[in-house]
Scaffold this active site. Structure first.
Site, mmCIF file in Angstrom:
data_model
loop_
_atom_site.group_PDB
_atom_site.id
_atom_site.type_symbol
_atom_site.label_atom_id
_atom_site.label_comp_id
_atom_site.label_asym_id
_atom_site.label_seq_id
_atom_site.Cartn_x
_atom_site.Cartn_y
_atom_site.Cartn_z
ATOM 1 N N ASP A 18 0.875 -1.176 0.000
ATOM 2 C CA ASP A 18 0.000 0.000 0.000
ATOM 3 C C ASP A 18 0.910 1.223 0.000
ATOM 4 O OD1 ASP A 18 -2.472 1.527 0.382
ATOM 5 O OD2 ASP A 18 -1.718 1.934 2.385
ATOM 6 N N GLU B 178 -3.078 8.702 8.376
ATOM 7 C CA GLU B 178 -1.627 8.502 8.557
ATOM 8 C C GLU B 178 -1.136 9.259 9.799
ATOM 9 O OE1 GLU B 178 0.971 6.908 6.683
ATOM 10 O OE2 GLU B 178 -0.443 5.903 5.358
ATOM 11 N N CYS C 263 -10.962 2.961 -0.061
ATOM 12 C CA CYS C 263 -9.563 3.286 0.225
ATOM 13 C C CYS C 263 -9.208 2.500 1.474
ATOM 14 C CB CYS C 263 -9.407 4.781 0.474
ATOM 15 S SG CYS C 263 -7.753 5.229 1.051
#
Ligand code: DGL
Length: 260
Positions: free
Chosen positions: A6, A149, A181
């Site tokens: 990813d 993130e 996603c």
């Protein structure tokens, strides 16, 4: 051995499902944290990154590749298959669309994803192939990957951004929402509260696991001492902390030295 990649920590949501269902399976994971996010980049760049990531995983002993990234699955699957024709590739888009298309109680489908994924039209096309009657509402949500993130779950700012992105879904009164996603399950709480309670949120990682396990059960064969490796192209303490929190146990994060 399965290799997964990813653009960052998002693919760990898929890997987590694999570990939960087949804890003794071997795998090698690569998160391209040095170059994340992918979703705002052009198809040529994403293809190049995907090919480099795959090469790294194959060099580490992977024999089949799970593209644990919707943006790559949407725009680079053909390029990957052309570059490595002998390697089986599994994408993360088909399983969720099959699940939704099979449920005829679902008439209006929401899809959220990166610009690359939503702009590719791949989700929309796959759903309409089997359910031409289905109404599809898609929205690109580029701020969600950096928020995931950063580990910004549970913050009011994040909730507000998610709510704003989901407005077209509420207006259209969708029946089901695909998290297009692999980062988005990290923001599940915020997403859940941004849509009506009756909306089915599709468990994409589970659909991916079940599809692969049904056709290639040997990939999940259990060993007493499986080889389970986690690589990141930028292996900061922050990345390691997020990865460990998400996987739910201490893991050794190793630096992947890719030649960029
Ligand atoms: N997690 C990825 C996806 O599923 C990539 C997001 C990004 O890097 O923009 O699309």
């Amino acid at each position: 051995m399965i290799g997964l990649f990813d653009s960052g920590v998002g693919g760990l949501t898929v890997l987590k499902k694999f570990i939960h269902r087949a804890p003794g399976a071997s795998f090698v994971y690569l998160g391209d944290t040095a170059r994340t996010p992918y979703g705002n980049k052009g198809a040529n760049t994403i293809e190049k990154y995907a090919i480099e990531n795959t090469r790294f995983l194959l060099e580490r002993g992977a024999t089949s590749i799970v593209i644990a990234c919707n943006s790559v699955s949407a725009v680079a699957l053909d390029a990957l298959r052309k570059t490595y024709p002998e390697i089986p590739f599994f994408d993360v888009i088909t399983p969720a669309t099959e699940l939704v298309a099979a449920d005829t109680s679902i008439k209006k489908i929401g899809i959220i994803g990166t610009r690359a994924t939503v702009g590719s039209g791949v989700y929309q096309d796959l759903i309409h192939q089997t359910r031409p009657d289905a109404q599809v509402v898609a929205a690109a949500c580029p701020l969600l990957v950096p928020l995931a993130e950063e580990g910004w779950q549970g913050r009011p700012e994040t909730q507000r951004i998610v709510r704003r992105y989901l407005k077209p879904m509420r207006d259209a009164q969708i029946d089901a929402l695909i998290l297009g996603c692999t980062h988005y399950p990290l923001l599940l709480k915020e997403i859940r509260s941004g849509v009506h309670k009756r909306v089915k949120i599709i468990d994409s990682p589970r659909a991916v696991y079940e599809k692969i396990a049904a056709s290639h059960p040997e990939l999940f064969s259990q060993k007493e001492n499986p080889s389970q490796q986690f690589f990141f192209t930028d292996c900061s303490e922050h990345t390691a902390r997020i990865a460990q929190t998400w996987i739910g146990r201490g893991i050794r994060c190793e630096l992947a030295e890719l030649e960029f």
